[in-house]
Design a protein around this motif. Sequence first.
Motif, PDB file in Angstrom:
ATOM      1  N   VAL A 101     -21.594 -24.538 105.857  1.00 34.88           N
ATOM      2  CA  VAL A 101     -22.161 -25.542 106.669  1.00 34.88           C
ATOM      3  C   VAL A 101     -22.444 -24.606 108.009  1.00 34.88           C
ATOM      4  N   GLY A 139     -25.713 -23.661 107.717  1.00 33.12           N
ATOM      5  CA  GLY A 139     -27.073 -24.339 107.729  1.00 33.12           C
ATOM      6  C   GLY A 139     -27.149 -25.042 106.251  1.00 33.12           C
ATOM      7  N   CYS A 140     -26.121 -24.891 105.461  1.00 35.69           N
ATOM      8  CA  CYS A 140     -26.022 -25.766 103.992  1.00 35.69           C
ATOM      9  C   CYS A 140     -26.021 -26.978 104.086  1.00 35.69           C
ATOM     10  N   ASN A 141     -26.589 -28.065 103.565  1.00 39.87           N
ATOM     11  CA  ASN A 141     -26.369 -29.194 103.233  1.00 39.87           C
ATOM     12  C   ASN A 141     -25.580 -29.384 102.111  1.00 39.87           C
ATOM     13  N   LYS A 142     -24.929 -30.659 101.798  1.00 42.96           N
ATOM     14  CA  LYS A 142     -24.027 -31.040 100.798  1.00 42.96           C
ATOM     15  C   LYS A 142     -24.634 -30.543  99.229  1.00 42.96           C
ATOM     16  N   VAL A 143     -25.626 -30.739  99.094  1.00 43.75           N
ATOM     17  CA  VAL A 143     -26.567 -30.472  98.055  1.00 43.75           C
ATOM     18  C   VAL A 143     -26.645 -29.082  97.742  1.00 43.75           C
ATOM     19  N   GLN A 144     -27.065 -28.134  98.616  1.00 40.19           N
ATOM     20  CA  GLN A 144     -26.849 -26.931  98.553  1.00 40.19           C
ATOM     21  C   GLN A 144     -25.529 -26.212  98.600  1.00 40.19           C
ATOM     22  N   ILE A 145     -24.510 -26.786  99.071  1.00 43.04           N
ATOM     23  CA  ILE A 145     -23.152 -26.257  98.912  1.00 43.04           C
ATOM     24  C   ILE A 145     -22.895 -26.507  97.405  1.00 43.04           C
ATOM     25  N   GLU A 175     -16.663 -23.813 102.127  1.00 40.71           N
ATOM     26  CA  GLU A 175     -17.579 -24.867 102.426  1.00 40.71           C
ATOM     27  C   GLU A 175     -17.945 -24.962 103.893  1.00 40.71           C
ATOM     28  N   GLU A 176     -16.660 -24.931 104.717  1.00 41.44           N
ATOM     29  CA  GLU A 176     -17.143 -24.855 105.961  1.00 41.44           C
ATOM     30  C   GLU A 176     -17.921 -23.518 106.593  1.00 41.44           C
TER      31      GLU A 176
END
Length: 220
Positions: A117, A120-126, A113-114
């Motif tokens: 991030v 450029g991914c946000n929480k929803v995209q992750i 996940e890091e």
Amino acid sequence: YYDIFFKRGITPVFMNSLIIAVTSTLISLAFGTMAAYVFARSRKKSMKTLMAAILTGRMMPAIALVIPLYMVMRQLGLLNTRWALIIAYTAICLPFTIYMMMGFISQIPYEIEESAVIDGCNKVQILVRLILPLVSTGLAATAVFSFLTGWNEYLFAVIFMVRDSSKTIPVALMAFDTGRNTYWGPRFAVMTISLIPATLFTLLAQKYLISGVTLGAVKG
């Protein structure tokens, strides 16, 4: 089979059960997975207390929830509608879904996940693009158990669904027992038909089921 389809009209009953079970499963997976992601990644002690409270709802016997749920459904005018059972089954399956998916998500290294991030991914995209594909086996296993819960449940269905047009298959099976006689032929025909969706659904998810059940069992 001719009797149940053309004389007793089992098709609407069959569709009621299918729609209710599928809808409650999808809602449970959607909200349960999002909640499980938060619980799995949060390090706050208050989240552990909240998770324990959610699991307490799962441990409560169904009979203890019948009266309060019935009063709520009556006030909302949802009795004899599919939404009454969809809401009830979602409430039953949601704690189980959260607990199962939290174990699967916890197995995914946070470093992945890091990296997302940094890209450029946000929480929803992750969650949608990264987590869900990695826990697809867990989703399949949880979906099977949730579907079977909604498909086989009897207590809420017999209390919330009084009209013949709104009954589900478990309730319809009891109609073949009149007290004086039991119509075993039609009853076993309905039982055979009721096995088809559950069997097909399980077979489709078979290759994910075993790995999904064992994925969160051992850590390390």
